[in-house]
Design an enzyme around this catalytic site. Structure first.
Site, mmCIF file in Angstrom:
data_model
loop_
_atom_site.group_PDB
_atom_site.id
_atom_site.type_symbol
_atom_site.label_atom_id
_atom_site.label_comp_id
_atom_site.label_asym_id
_atom_site.label_seq_id
_atom_site.Cartn_x
_atom_site.Cartn_y
_atom_site.Cartn_z
ATOM 1 N N CYS A 96 10.405 53.428 -4.945
ATOM 2 C CA CYS A 96 8.975 53.038 -5.342
ATOM 3 C C CYS A 96 8.230 54.591 -5.275
ATOM 4 O O CYS A 96 8.384 55.375 -4.203
ATOM 5 C CB CYS A 96 8.661 52.212 -4.215
ATOM 6 S SG CYS A 96 6.902 51.706 -4.248
ATOM 7 N N CYS A 151 6.428 54.330 -12.230
ATOM 8 C CA CYS A 151 6.553 53.292 -11.281
ATOM 9 C C CYS A 151 7.979 52.606 -11.835
ATOM 10 O O CYS A 151 8.364 52.386 -12.745
ATOM 11 C CB CYS A 151 5.488 52.203 -11.464
ATOM 12 S SG CYS A 151 5.862 50.677 -10.636
ATOM 13 N N THR A 152 8.652 52.427 -10.481
ATOM 14 C CA THR A 152 10.108 51.907 -10.848
ATOM 15 C C THR A 152 10.004 50.514 -11.515
ATOM 16 O O THR A 152 11.059 49.967 -11.851
ATOM 17 C CB THR A 152 10.881 51.965 -9.631
ATOM 18 O OG1 THR A 152 10.213 51.199 -8.615
ATOM 19 C CG2 THR A 152 11.121 53.046 -9.029
HETATM 20 N N1 DGL Z 1 7.752 50.070 -7.961
HETATM 21 C C1 DGL Z 1 6.578 50.406 -7.177
HETATM 22 C C2 DGL Z 1 6.394 52.024 -7.597
HETATM 23 O O1 DGL Z 1 7.305 52.618 -8.329
HETATM 24 C C3 DGL Z 1 5.486 49.432 -7.567
HETATM 25 C C4 DGL Z 1 4.286 49.938 -6.673
HETATM 26 C C5 DGL Z 1 3.597 48.706 -6.517
HETATM 27 O O2 DGL Z 1 4.102 47.835 -5.674
HETATM 28 O O3 DGL Z 1 2.338 48.868 -6.470
HETATM 29 O O4 DGL Z 1 5.309 52.430 -7.481
#
Ligand code: DGL
Length: 264
Positions: free
Chosen positions: A75, A185-186
């Site tokens: 993340c 963002c993943t």
């Molecule tokens: N997958 C998370 C990232 O890479 C999502 C972030 C979030 O929950 O806002 O930032």
């Protein structure tokens, strides 16, 4: 005592980090994994730094209790806000995810790079120091991916509504002449098919997951933690959200994949 056959742990604020898990599984097929999807607390990008640190600690402690030999903070938001704290607090090796500014800055011909990321990532000092370090002479256009994490978490990765929303988010960067779009963002790699339909062919989408897998392989090697046993690797996925949705993000799962609901 850490054994090299112990799993690699990964966590994310939900399903997005499965994009990183896919790259890890493809590059390191002998490794067992344990993935924690903290969907109940998504999106992390809207939370304060101290809230994100305490969620990251909770996830890490769970993975350590399950004997993970290395932890991937899958993340960007949790990496930018919490990884220094995690590295200072726990002795296990951590791999973090950051928007891939460096390759984008090296490859841009127009000297204009777009970054789509969460509010938390864009506001972080780590993001700004990486940008200053690697993108001298390149103009960076940042855009907050408002609503995207929530949509992916509800299983929406395609469709006319998503296309219209994405177009709204990226159009001004395209109009400015970017030729690289960094997915910061993943959760966003699940939107690549949709993005490819709306972006001009001149814009290259930059996804950091293969680089994260290479880095993980290097750190395992450096620490003597590569799995050398012949046992079949096991893959455990835990979510505190919707297990049917988790299953949809893992369409090619096999008998050695174990999916479960966990209240954490
Ligand atoms: N997958 C998370 C990232 O890479 C999502 C972030 C979030 O929950 O806002 O930032």
């Amino acid at each position: 005592m850490t054994s090299s056959s112990n799993p690699i742990g990964l966590f994310d604020s939900g399903l997005g980090g499965i994009s990183i898990w896919q790259a890890i599984h493809a590059m390191l097929p002998r490794e067992s994994t344990l993935y924690l999807a903290d969907s109940k607390h998504a999106p992390y990008g809207e939370k304060t730094k101290s809230e994100i640190i305490s969620l990251a600690e909770k996830n890490t402690e769970y993975l350590l209790a399950k004997n993970c030999k290395l932890i991937i903070v899958a993340c960007n938001t949790a990496t930018t806000q919490a990884i220094s704290h995690l590295r200072n607090t726990y002795s296990v090796p951590f791999i973090g995810i950051e928007p891939a500014i460096k390759p984008a800055a090296l490859n841009t011909k127009t000297k204009k790079v777009g970054v789509l990321a969460t509010k938390g990532t864009l506001a972080s000092s780590l993001f700004h120091s990486t940008t200053n370090l690697h993108a001298a002479g390149v103009e960076i256009f940042e855009r907050e991916g408002t609503g995207l994490v929530e949509r992916v978490e509800s299983g929406e990765v395609e469709g006319p509504d998503m296309e219209a929303h994405l177009k709204e988010l990226v159009q001004s960067m395209v109009d400015q002449g970017i030729d690289q779009l960094v997915l910061g963002c993943t959760h966003y790699p699940f939107l690549i098919p949709c993005l490819e339909r709306i972006l001009p062919k001149t814009v290259h989408i930059v996804d950091c997951s293969p680089a994260v897998a290479r880095q993980t392989a290097a750190i395992l090697l450096q620490n003597g933690l590569e799995n050398t046993s012949d046992n079949q690797p096991q893959h455990q996925f835990y979510t505190n959200g919707d297990i049917d949705l988790l299953a949809k993000f893992l369409p090619h799962r096999r008998p050695n994949f174990d999916l479960a609901y966990l209240d954490f």
